[in-house]
Design a protein around this motif. Structure first.
Motif, PDB file in Angstrom:
ATOM      1  N   GLU A  28      45.010  44.990  43.482  1.00 47.32           N
ATOM      2  CA  GLU A  28      43.973  44.099  42.962  1.00 47.32           C
ATOM      3  C   GLU A  28      44.585  42.800  42.469  1.00 47.32           C
ATOM      4  O   GLU A  28      44.007  41.731  42.627  1.00 47.32           O
ATOM      5  N   ASN A 134      33.277  38.309  59.167  1.00 47.70           N
ATOM      6  CA  ASN A 134      32.872  38.631  60.526  1.00 47.70           C
ATOM      7  C   ASN A 134      31.561  37.984  60.915  1.00 47.70           C
ATOM      8  O   ASN A 134      31.184  37.993  62.075  1.00 47.70           O
ATOM      9  N   VAL A 135      30.849  37.473  59.917  1.00 47.26           N
ATOM     10  CA  VAL A 135      29.587  36.787  60.205  1.00 47.26           C
ATOM     11  C   VAL A 135      29.708  35.339  59.772  1.00 47.26           C
ATOM     12  O   VAL A 135      28.792  34.774  59.190  1.00 47.26           O
ATOM     13  N   LEU A 138      26.893  32.744  60.714  1.00 46.33           N
ATOM     14  CA  LEU A 138      25.632  32.922  59.975  1.00 46.33           C
ATOM     15  C   LEU A 138      25.786  32.504  58.527  1.00 46.33           C
ATOM     16  O   LEU A 138      24.867  31.956  57.919  1.00 46.33           O
ATOM     17  N   TYR A 139      26.954  32.789  57.981  1.00 47.72           N
ATOM     18  CA  TYR A 139      27.231  32.414  56.595  1.00 47.72           C
ATOM     19  C   TYR A 139      27.085  30.907  56.408  1.00 47.72           C
ATOM     20  O   TYR A 139      26.499  30.436  55.431  1.00 47.72           O
ATOM     21  N   LEU A 141      25.224  28.888  58.123  1.00 53.30           N
ATOM     22  CA  LEU A 141      23.812  28.505  58.182  1.00 53.30           C
ATOM     23  C   LEU A 141      23.089  28.877  56.895  1.00 53.30           C
ATOM     24  O   LEU A 141      22.232  28.121  56.408  1.00 53.30           O
ATOM     25  N   ALA A 142      23.452  30.033  56.317  1.00 46.97           N
ATOM     26  CA  ALA A 142      22.801  30.436  55.073  1.00 46.97           C
ATOM     27  C   ALA A 142      23.085  29.417  53.975  1.00 46.97           C
ATOM     28  O   ALA A 142      22.212  29.072  53.177  1.00 46.97           O
ATOM     29  N   SER A 145      20.888  26.362  54.075  1.00 51.79           N
ATOM     30  CA  SER A 145      19.516  26.529  53.602  1.00 51.79           C
ATOM     31  C   SER A 145      19.464  26.538  52.082  1.00 51.79           C
ATOM     32  O   SER A 145      18.466  26.140  51.491  1.00 51.79           O
ATOM     33  N   MET A 195      31.400  36.457  65.764  1.00 51.45           N
ATOM     34  CA  MET A 195      30.828  35.418  64.920  1.00 51.45           C
ATOM     35  C   MET A 195      31.829  34.871  63.922  1.00 51.45           C
ATOM     36  O   MET A 195      31.490  34.009  63.139  1.00 51.45           O
TER      37      MET A 195
END
Lengths: 413, 368, 170
Positions: A28, A134-135, A138-139, A141-142, A145, A195
């Motif tokens: 950690e 991995n996305v 999309l991240y 684009l989020a 917005s 992605m």
């Protein structure tokens, strides 16, 4: 990986720190320390980037306008952003009494967060990604917005009729242009099969072809949609609503306004970064990244596109809000949809039929031709009404002095 | 299905404008995005020049004409001097008349540079074309400064001619200007005229129908943009304009874009006139000596010229004294502005701003 | 998924989500309520991440916090100002009892259920390709029906806002 030239940029101290921490402390701790150092690095880039961008923008727009930019503060005006920041900090903070005070101070912070978070997914070098989601696409684009939401809160909490009008227009434009952005950012994902941003950059490096050549029309559509999302000229009705009313940041003074302005510049950098990573190869430059630090190549590409954005701002007049919306819905979205169809077919043929990788070269040619035909066709269709009348005037040499009309007759209603 | 009722609300544009048109107030009533009603409130720049002129001699009134249309001072001077000369029957020597024509056309180019530059500024290009056109305007203002010492409020024309002869450094400067200007105008036309965004912003916006224009006695580029070929320089030639060969541009549709192109083309025709006038410039005196307190015969006169904004007319009534009895200016901006409501009803506010920019008003002239 | 960091994250996100959801019902101004709702959406997205559903989390932010909340804000802006406060309604006591009862039932059922996680081996997995395969093979019919539904909604929206004068002339 080892590079042939002496590697001051190879971040060896960080590697040693990482290994030491991993051997001596818990996982950690390593995670947290790595996160903190990476965040510090990104913040440094963002902060310096904002400063440099202010200077670049003012000098270059000055040059485009046949004048020098600021050149008083420091050699070639390089300290001008510092002077601007000091001026904004020492300004009196005006807050209208009737505004929603709980919400008023939130938007400058709220709009800064997505701008910074965008830089977390970029691949600065083959092993230098802050958060290899991995996305990743999309991240991104989020986050855009969320920015439009913060702008709405800014307009709303000002309790000013015109600020609200400006904020609502920004939101209408933001959600209109999100659709072409999503659609065009899907096409690199289709080709690369993943992605994650570093995956897409790896794809471009592996096949030695930039996705911009494979996908010319999505690049253009994304460039236009991103300019509109950023609220930059030619789509800057948000801030240039100040022809008659001021935009969403009218009631913000001092450094709060400075934050809005800085965020616009940082968002420009972020959008340039997305374009560079997804379409133009990221940190790879056809093998040149063996000799030059990859993150330098990446930053150079970011600034190359940012200069393009400045160029657009300096030269083009702005469009009206209804023209912008019509442009998004009638031209960009159909183009993007048709391109997704074409690209899907191409990727299907390539992967399912297990064609040779040289078919990518054929795709480059086919997409270029098809793309040019599509763009020209749409353009002709949409701007036909403008050329209905001749765009030049006729010249008359002699004027006939009309005789006065007979009494009792009238011209017109 | 019940309609969504939204009450119309009133937006006040001005009197402080981000666009450089002066202190002008326009109260528009909006229904959603469309303008339903537009009301102009003028008078913010009223300086009672017409009343003050009754206390001053005819020569002392010339600086007033500078400050009425402060962006076209030379043509203001010219109109006034022509009116007084017509009233008093004074002849102007050839050299003075040629210099008048040259400076009036130079002023027309300067004013159109400003008008077109600010028009595109209203359309949204962040001052880039404005800066380009100001480059030419600076050259012209340098020419003015060489001759009469002032750039903006020139006070150059006198009753009976012009005030000073041109200095020696003026000749190479104006030759350079005549040589370079047509290429510059072509540069502007190439950059701006077929620009889709400009077409999208200005085509079919603010259309002025020809019969409405004639009814409202609109003049200048607004009238020519609507398709009516009328120019005071051609219809009633004053001050040697019948000796020069030039064309007048006439538009097709009467929208903002046509007015913009008409002004561009007028700049080119002005360069033609300047070139011809400069080549024919004779020697001799530049003005007829006129007494300091000129006392014309009692009577009245109306003289009009084609100023960059339109037909500028001066109506002077003399009672034989050193000061005019009544001095009235037919200001083109005020008359042209009377059709603003007709042009803007039905447009959105952004289009109204663009239309206002294309009318090319000068509030100093409206309010006097 | 029993690392201490995940547990801490879960509790923080759960408090955030439930707390902001509670504020939605309690706070006086309707716009504030919508903003708290957006916060709870973001909290739910975080909870999705702790469940290794990365795709759903990002789409949650993109759609709910980005688009649905904008829709709600526009809807609020179209209501007159007088109807815009979150005022207490007459039957608030019986209604909150009913809401509490429903909430208790849901919590009881959720705790008693034996939740099975698909492909659980304790590590973080990527779900985007799995979801894509699922949408196109077993669940293709609901996928297509959902897209038809969206088209109907868009057409309906366009019909609603068309100016009435066009219909008169037809």
């Amino acid at each position: 990986m080892s590079l042939p030239i002496a590697a001051w940029y190879d971040f060896d101290p960080f590697r040693e720190l990482h290994d030491w921490l991993r051997d001596h402390t818990a996982d950690e701790v390593v995670y947290v320390v790595a996160a903190v150092i990476g965040a510090a690095g990104i913040l440094t880039f963002v902060g310096l980037g904002a400063l440099v961008n202010v200077w670049l923008e003012r000098r270059i727009i000055g040059r485009i306008q046949v004048r020098r930019g600021p050149n008083r503060v420091g050699p070639f005006g390089v300290l001008q952003p510092v002077a601007d920041a000091i001026k904004l900090i020492q300004k009196e903070v005006l807050q209208p009494r009737v505004s929603d005070s709980k919400l008023f101070n939130l938007p400058p912070i709220l709009v800064f967060i997505p701008a910074m978070l965008t830089f977390a997914v970029f691949a600065w070098a083959p092993d230098l990604v802050y958060a290899d989601l991995n996305v990743g696409v999309l991240y991104l684009l989020a986050l855009s917005s969320i920015t439009s939401l913060a702008i709405f809160v800014a307009g709303w909490s000002s309790n000013n009729k015109y600020a609200l009008l400006g904020a609502m227009r920004v939101i209408a434009m933001a959600i209109s242009y999100e659709v072409p952005m999503v659609l065009t950012l899907l096409t690199p994902v289709l080709f690369a099969g993943t992605m994650s941003i570093s995956g897409i950059v790896d794809f471009q490096r592996h096949y030695d072809v930039w996705l911009a050549f494979l996908l010319p029309v999505p690049v253009l559509v994304y460039a236009v949609a991103a300019t509109a999302e950023l609220n930059r000229t030619p789509a800057d009705i948000a801030e240039a609503e100040s022809e008659i009313v001021a935009g969403y940041h009218t009631e913000y003074s001092g450094m709060k306004f400075g934050l809005f302005y800085a965020v616009e510049l940082i968002n420009s950098l972020a959008v340039s970064g997305i374009m560079a990573s997804l379409f133009f190869g990221g940190y790879s430059l056809y093998g040149l990244d063996e000799y030059i630090p990859p993150w330098m190549i990446f930053i150079a590409k970011i600034y190359f596109f940012y200069l393009g954005l400045i160029w657009l701002r300096g030269t083009l007049p702005r469009l009206r809000i209804d023209q912008l919306m019509a442009f998004a819905w009638k031209m960009l979205i159909p183009l993007a949809l048709i391109n997704i169809a074409i690209v899907s077919v191409e990727v299907l043929l390539w992967r399912e039929l297990e064609l040779d990788d040289a078919v990518l070269g054929a795709y480059v040619a086919v997409n270029a031709v098809l793309g040019a035909a599509l763009v020209v066709a749409f353009f002709r269709m949409l701007t036909r009404s403008y050329y209905r009348l001749p765009t030049r005037v006729r010249l008359v040499h002699d004027v006939s002095v009309p005789s006065l009309p007979a009494p009792g007759s009238a011209i017109g209603p | 299905m019940t309609e969504l009722r939204t009450p119309p609300y009133v937006v006040n544009i001005g009197p402080q404008h981000p666009s450089t048109h002066g202190v002008f107030r326009l109260r528009v009533t909006l229904d959603g995005e469309r303008i339903v009603d537009a009301e102009m409130i003028l008078g913010y720049l009223h300086r009672s020049m017409e009343k003050l002129a009754e206390e001053r001699t005819y020569t002392q009134n010339i600086p007033f004409t500078d400050r009425m249309d402060y962006l076209a001072a030379m043509t203001g001077n010219l109109g006034y001097c022509l009116a007084v000369e017509k009233l008093a029957g004074i002849e102007v020597p050839e050299r003075g008349a040629y210099l008048r024509v040259i400076f009036a056309e130079l002023q027309r180019i300067a004013s159109h540079c400003m008008a077109n530059g600010t028009f595109i500024n209203d359309c949204g290009a962040w001052q880039t074309p404005l800066m380009y056109m100001f480059r030419e305007r600076e050259q012209i203002l340098d020419l003015f400064e060489m001759t009469c010492g002032a750039r903006l409020t020139t006070n150059y024309m006198r009753i009976g001619g012009v005030a000073f002869d041109v200095p020696d450094e003026w000749y190479p400067a104006i030759e350079k200007f005549i040589r370079e200007m047509p290429a510059r105008i072509s540069e502007y036309e190439e950059m701006l005229l077929d620009n889709e965004i400009l077409l999208a912003r200005a085509r079919d916006i603010g259309v002025l129908r020809p019969e409405v224009a004639i009814n409202a006695s609109v003049s200048g580029p607004m009238l020519r943009g609507s398709g009516i070929a009328w120019d005071v320089r051609k219809a009633e030639p004053y001050s040697l304009y019948d000796r020069f060969d030039f064309d007048i541009p006439v538009g097709h549709n009467g929208d903002c874009y046509d007015r913009f192109v008409v002004r561009m083309e007028e700049m080119r025709q002005s360069v033609r006139i300047i070139e011809q006038a400069f080549s024919q410039l004779p020697g001799g005196p530049v003005s007829t000596p006129v007494p300091l307190a000129l006392r014309p015969e009692p009577g009245e006169v109306y003289a009009r010229i084609e100023s960059p904004k339109g037909e500028l007319g001066f109506y002077i009534v003399s009672d034989g004294g050193p000061a005019p009895y009544r001095w009235h200016v037919r200001s083109p901006s005020l008359i042209n502005l009377s059709v603003l409501k007709e042009m803007t009803v039905g447009l959105s506010v952004a289009d109204a701003i663009v239309t206002l920019g294309s009318v090319d008003i000068n509030v100093g002239e409206i309010d006097r | 998924m029993d690392e201490p960091a995940v547990i801490v994250a879960f509790w923080v996100l759960a408090v955030l989500t439930l707390g902001s959801a509670l504020m939605v019902a309690v706070v006086r101004d309707l716009i504030h309520a919508v903003l708290f709702l957006i916060l709870s959406f973001v909290g739910v997205a975080g909870l999705y991440i702790t469940l290794s559903a990365d795709f759903v989390a990002v789409v949650q932010v993109l759609i709910y916090a980005g688009a649905v909340s904008v829709l709600m804000l526009f809807a609020i802006l179209l209501t007159p100002r007088s109807a815009r406060d979150n005022a207490p309604v007459p039957y608030s006591a019986p209604l909150s009892a009913l809401a509490g009862l429903i909430g208790a039932v849901i919590i009881f059922v959720a705790v008693q259920t034996d939740w099975a996680k698909a492909g659980d081996d304790g590590r973080f997995q990527t779900t985007a390709s799995e979801i894509g395969r699922a949408l196109l093979n077993p669940y293709v019919l609901p996928f297509e029906v959902a897209s038809v539904l969206l088209v109907i909604a868009m057409v309906g929206a366009i019909v609603l806002v068309r100016p009435a004068s066009e219909e008169e002339g037809a």
